[in-house]
Design a protein around this motif. Structure first.
Motif, PDB file in Angstrom:
ATOM      1  N   LEU A   1       7.156   5.779  -8.698  1.00 23.38           N
ATOM      2  CA  LEU A   1       7.657   6.140  -7.371  1.00 23.38           C
ATOM      3  C   LEU A   1       7.171   7.525  -6.963  1.00 23.38           C
ATOM      4  O   LEU A   1       6.823   7.757  -5.792  1.00 23.38           O
ATOM      5  N   ARG A   2       7.112   8.429  -7.909  1.00 22.46           N
ATOM      6  CA  ARG A   2       6.603   9.772  -7.600  1.00 22.46           C
ATOM      7  C   ARG A   2       5.115   9.706  -7.246  1.00 22.46           C
ATOM      8  O   ARG A   2       4.649  10.430  -6.358  1.00 22.46           O
ATOM      9  N   LYS A   3       4.361   8.844  -7.905  1.00 21.43           N
ATOM     10  CA  LYS A   3       2.942   8.682  -7.565  1.00 21.43           C
ATOM     11  C   LYS A   3       2.791   8.191  -6.123  1.00 21.43           C
ATOM     12  O   LYS A   3       1.936   8.679  -5.371  1.00 21.43           O
ATOM     13  N   ILE A   4       3.615   7.226  -5.744  1.00 20.06           N
ATOM     14  CA  ILE A   4       3.538   6.690  -4.381  1.00 20.06           C
ATOM     15  C   ILE A   4       3.907   7.761  -3.365  1.00 20.06           C
ATOM     16  O   ILE A   4       3.262   7.908  -2.323  1.00 20.06           O
ATOM     17  N   GLU A   5       4.937   8.528  -3.654  1.00 21.61           N
ATOM     18  CA  GLU A   5       5.348   9.603  -2.746  1.00 21.61           C
ATOM     19  C   GLU A   5       4.239  10.636  -2.588  1.00 21.61           C
ATOM     20  O   GLU A   5       3.967  11.109  -1.474  1.00 21.61           O
ATOM     21  N   VAL A   6       3.584  10.993  -3.681  1.00 20.07           N
ATOM     22  CA  VAL A   6       2.473  11.947  -3.621  1.00 20.07           C
ATOM     23  C   VAL A   6       1.316  11.358  -2.815  1.00 20.07           C
ATOM     24  O   VAL A   6       0.688  12.048  -1.995  1.00 20.07           O
ATOM     25  N   ALA A   7       1.027  10.082  -3.029  1.00 18.22           N
ATOM     26  CA  ALA A   7      -0.063   9.429  -2.295  1.00 18.22           C
ATOM     27  C   ALA A   7       0.212   9.436  -0.802  1.00 18.22           C
ATOM     28  O   ALA A   7      -0.676   9.736   0.012  1.00 18.22           O
TER      29      ALA A   7
ATOM     30  N   ASP B   1      -2.205   7.752   9.090  1.00 18.31           N
ATOM     31  CA  ASP B   1      -1.382   6.581   8.828  1.00 18.31           C
ATOM     32  C   ASP B   1      -2.210   5.303   8.743  1.00 18.31           C
ATOM     33  O   ASP B   1      -1.713   4.273   8.278  1.00 18.31           O
ATOM     34  N   ASP B   2      -3.461   5.349   9.193  1.00 17.40           N
ATOM     35  CA  ASP B   2      -4.345   4.193   9.070  1.00 17.40           C
ATOM     36  C   ASP B   2      -4.853   4.018   7.635  1.00 17.40           C
ATOM     37  O   ASP B   2      -5.401   2.967   7.305  1.00 17.40           O
ATOM     38  N   PHE B   3      -4.697   5.047   6.827  1.00 19.39           N
ATOM     39  CA  PHE B   3      -5.057   4.963   5.409  1.00 19.39           C
ATOM     40  C   PHE B   3      -3.855   4.373   4.670  1.00 19.39           C
ATOM     41  O   PHE B   3      -2.810   5.014   4.551  1.00 19.39           O
ATOM     42  N   LEU B   4      -3.996   3.149   4.188  1.00 19.13           N
ATOM     43  CA  LEU B   4      -2.870   2.389   3.662  1.00 19.13           C
ATOM     44  C   LEU B   4      -2.784   2.487   2.138  1.00 19.13           C
ATOM     45  O   LEU B   4      -3.810   2.542   1.450  1.00 19.13           O
ATOM     46  N   ILE B   5      -1.557   2.483   1.647  1.00 20.08           N
ATOM     47  CA  ILE B   5      -1.309   2.564   0.203  1.00 20.08           C
ATOM     48  C   ILE B   5      -0.851   1.197  -0.297  1.00 20.08           C
ATOM     49  O   ILE B   5       0.170   0.667   0.166  1.00 20.08           O
ATOM     50  N   ILE B   6      -1.623   0.632  -1.208  1.00 24.16           N
ATOM     51  CA  ILE B   6      -1.257  -0.613  -1.878  1.00 24.16           C
ATOM     52  C   ILE B   6      -0.693  -0.240  -3.242  1.00 24.16           C
ATOM     53  O   ILE B   6      -1.387   0.368  -4.060  1.00 24.16           O
TER      54      ILE B   6
ATOM     55  N   ASP C   1       2.591   0.845   1.751  1.00 28.40           N
ATOM     56  CA  ASP C   1       2.427   0.006   2.936  1.00 28.40           C
ATOM     57  C   ASP C   1       2.277  -1.467   2.588  1.00 28.40           C
ATOM     58  O   ASP C   1       2.681  -2.339   3.359  1.00 28.40           O
ATOM     59  N   ILE C   2       1.658  -1.752   1.441  1.00 31.06           N
ATOM     60  CA  ILE C   2       1.367  -3.118   1.007  1.00 31.06           C
ATOM     61  C   ILE C   2       1.809  -3.246  -0.445  1.00 31.06           C
ATOM     62  O   ILE C   2       1.549  -2.348  -1.258  1.00 31.06           O
ATOM     63  N   LEU C   3       2.457  -4.360  -0.774  1.00 30.67           N
ATOM     64  CA  LEU C   3       3.021  -4.554  -2.104  1.00 30.67           C
ATOM     65  C   LEU C   3       2.222  -5.602  -2.873  1.00 30.67           C
ATOM     66  O   LEU C   3       1.880  -6.658  -2.329  1.00 30.67           O
TER      67      LEU C   3
END
Length: 289
Positions: A133-139, A146-151, A178-180
């Motif tokens: 979760l911390r990695k996702i928050e940092v990413a 916002d067009d750069f999406l995090i999977i 943004d995507i799971l």
């Protein structure tokens, strides 16, 4: 810069099917055929670039150099594998910034322990949920658009069961993904359960030969997936074709066989950009006196 079309397609409910690319020939072929997106596969890139297994041996630099070139060529959104972010939180920040500058539209980060392994091979272990979760928050904090999406991908299904994998994926979405990506569900029913349980867009991994059933795009959309990747299609088909061609050549001493299809040389030269070279030389040729 990230391509805004992928975010728009997801918002509009348009299913996106992305073939795996891993070097410049596959990237050019995908570009010539016309897809809504392409996926830079870690397995294929490591195999092609280093001749090694996808087991955490490739570095951020190895991957970025290949990904950057593919982004330069591609006219559609590029989804790219970033393994575990190549280290700790500072590495994740560095990776996100580098991928975004390179032109990637969606970055895939997973919750495996380092060194990571291909998601359809054994002996994978996941890090504590809070660490991911911390990695996702940092990413999310590191990106500039916002067009750069995090999977956010979890590999928990194989070792901890589907319920834990879904629990993790839901937490990933709450943390800013943004995507799971629930990796390696083992049946169609499990795939349907993933999509029913999660509110954010889900991605399916159609890894030929892996743990997950290979379903057509229309059926994946029906199950509730927003997009899917076919990472192994390129390198497995290329490997089969080259192995067959080389075997027939070894057997006969000839490259000409009815059962060995070859790309037309002139067409392949044009695919690689030679037409632009020929046009340039025609425009600037010396005039004979």
């Amino acid at each position: 810069m990230a391509d805004p079309r992928l975010r728009r397609q997801l918002a509009e409910g348009k299913f996106v099917a992305a073939p795996g690319v891993f070097e410049m020939i596959t990237a050019r072929i995908a570009e010539s055929i016309g897809f809504d997106a392409v996926y830079v596969t870690g397995y294929g890139t490591v195999a092609s670039h280093l001749g090694l297994p996808d087991a955490g041996l490739a570095t951020y630099t190895d991957m970025l150099s290949r990904i950057s070139r593919i982004c330069e060529l591609s006219s559609v959104p590029v989804i790219a594998d970033a393994d575990t972010g190549y280290g700790g939180l500072l590495n994740v920040q560095h990776t996100v910034r580098g991928y975004e500058r390179a032109g990637v539209t969606a970055i895939q980060i997973e919750d495996q322990e380092f060194p990571k392994k291909c998601g359809h091979t054994p002996y994978r272990r996941v890090i504590p949920l809070d660490d991911m979760l911390r990695k996702i928050e940092v990413a999310a904090e590191a990106r500039t658009s916002d067009d750069f999406l995090i999977i956010a991908r979890t590999d928990a299904r194989t070792g901890h069961g589907l319920e834990e994998a879904i629990r993790r994926a839901e937490a990933f979405g709450n943390a800013g993904a943004d995507i799971l990506f629930v990796e390696s569900p083992e049946s169609r029913d499990e795939m349907a359960e993933v999509c029913r349980s999660l509110k954010k867009p889900c991605i399916a991994n159609m890894a030929d030969g892996g743990r997950t059933p290979i379903l057509p795009a229309a059926e994946l959309q029906e199950l509730g997936y927003a997009l899917a990747i076919w990472p192994a299609l390129g390198f497995l088909s290329m490997g089969a074709a080259v192995a067959h061609a080389y075997t027939r050549f070894k057997e006969t001493g000839s490259s000409t066989h009815d059962d060995v299809p070859l790309y037309n040389f002139q067409d392949f030269s044009k695919l690689m950009g030679f037409q632009e070279i020929w046009d340039f030389e025609e425009r600037h040729k010396e005039v004979a006196e």
